[in-house]
Design a protein around this motif. Structure first.
Motif, PDB file in Angstrom:
ATOM      1  N   PRO A  69       0.827  -1.217   0.000  1.00 29.67           N
ATOM      2  CA  PRO A  69       0.000   0.000   0.000  1.00 29.67           C
ATOM      3  C   PRO A  69       0.858   1.262   0.000  1.00 29.67           C
ATOM      4  O   PRO A  69       1.823   1.372   0.756  1.00 29.67           O
ATOM      5  N   GLY A  70       0.513   2.158  -0.868  1.00 30.10           N
ATOM      6  CA  GLY A  70       1.242   3.414  -0.970  1.00 30.10           C
ATOM      7  C   GLY A  70       2.499   3.342  -1.814  1.00 30.10           C
ATOM      8  O   GLY A  70       3.114   4.366  -2.096  1.00 30.10           O
ATOM      9  N   MET A  71       2.897   2.137  -2.209  1.00 29.08           N
ATOM     10  CA  MET A  71       4.111   1.978  -3.018  1.00 29.08           C
ATOM     11  C   MET A  71       3.802   1.506  -4.438  1.00 29.08           C
ATOM     12  O   MET A  71       4.450   1.914  -5.378  1.00 29.08           O
ATOM     13  N   GLY A  72       2.853   0.600  -4.560  1.00 27.55           N
ATOM     14  CA  GLY A  72       2.514   0.078  -5.878  1.00 27.55           C
ATOM     15  C   GLY A  72       2.509  -1.436  -5.906  1.00 27.55           C
ATOM     16  O   GLY A  72       2.580  -2.100  -4.871  1.00 27.55           O
ATOM     17  N   THR A  73       2.435  -1.969  -7.110  1.00 27.30           N
ATOM     18  CA  THR A  73       2.420  -3.410  -7.329  1.00 27.30           C
ATOM     19  C   THR A  73       3.655  -3.766  -8.141  1.00 27.30           C
ATOM     20  O   THR A  73       3.994  -3.087  -9.109  1.00 27.30           O
ATOM     21  N   TYR A  74       4.314  -4.829  -7.735  1.00 22.89           N
ATOM     22  CA  TYR A  74       5.604  -5.200  -8.293  1.00 22.89           C
ATOM     23  C   TYR A  74       5.599  -6.633  -8.798  1.00 22.89           C
ATOM     24  O   TYR A  74       4.896  -7.479  -8.258  1.00 22.89           O
ATOM     25  N   ALA A  75       6.434  -6.882  -9.807  1.00 20.11           N
ATOM     26  CA  ALA A  75       6.660  -8.253 -10.254  1.00 20.11           C
ATOM     27  C   ALA A  75       7.422  -8.968  -9.146  1.00 20.11           C
ATOM     28  O   ALA A  75       8.277  -8.370  -8.484  1.00 20.11           O
ATOM     29  N   ARG A  76       7.109 -10.226  -8.934  1.00 18.29           N
ATOM     30  CA  ARG A  76       7.743 -10.964  -7.846  1.00 18.29           C
ATOM     31  C   ARG A  76       9.262 -10.926  -7.986  1.00 18.29           C
ATOM     32  O   ARG A  76       9.810 -10.904  -9.077  1.00 18.29           O
ATOM     33  N   ASP A  77       9.873 -10.898  -6.848  1.00 16.56           N
ATOM     34  CA  ASP A  77      11.327 -10.948  -6.771  1.00 16.56           C
ATOM     35  C   ASP A  77      11.635 -11.984  -5.709  1.00 16.56           C
ATOM     36  O   ASP A  77      11.380 -11.766  -4.527  1.00 16.56           O
ATOM     37  N   ASP A  78      12.146 -13.114  -6.129  1.00 16.92           N
ATOM     38  CA  ASP A  78      12.403 -14.194  -5.187  1.00 16.92           C
ATOM     39  C   ASP A  78      13.476 -13.822  -4.168  1.00 16.92           C
ATOM     40  O   ASP A  78      13.586 -14.448  -3.123  1.00 16.92           O
ATOM     41  N   GLU A  79      14.247 -12.790  -4.480  1.00 21.99           N
ATOM     42  CA  GLU A  79      15.287 -12.335  -3.551  1.00 21.99           C
ATOM     43  C   GLU A  79      14.665 -11.614  -2.361  1.00 21.99           C
ATOM     44  O   GLU A  79      14.968 -11.897  -1.230  1.00 21.99           O
TER      45      GLU A  79
END
Length: 86
Positions: A69-79
């Motif tokens: 919330p407040g940052m956005g939606t991201y592609a998964r990063d397994d790291e």
């Protein structure tokens, strides 16, 4: 970008989710990077924002995407998932 053709006789949100999943898996949306906003994606796919939100929620639930919330939606990063700074 080529026009996206969806089969309106099938569940549209599932088709949208599958296309976005393929974009993540194929590197179009790079690991840890923000994906376009719900509004931009809805316009690109010519679907309602509620349909797009349903697709994005499904992708968050299955681990393809990560939302903050407040940052956005991201592609998964397994790291590591994105974190708030500051």
């Amino acid at each position: 970008m080529a026009e996206i053709e969806l089969d309106r006789r099938r569940s549209v949100w599932k088709q949208v989710a599958e296309i976005i999943r393929k974009r993540v898996d194929g590197g179009t949306y790079k690991a840890g990077e923000a994906i376009p906003s719900t509004v931009l994606l809805a316009a690109e796919f010519d679907v309602s924002t509620s349909t797009m939100r349903k697709a994005l929620v499904a992708l968050i639930e299955d681990g393809t995407l990560w939302a903050e919330p407040g940052m956005g939606t991201y592609a998964r990063d397994d790291e590591k998932p994105p974190t708030r700074e500051g």
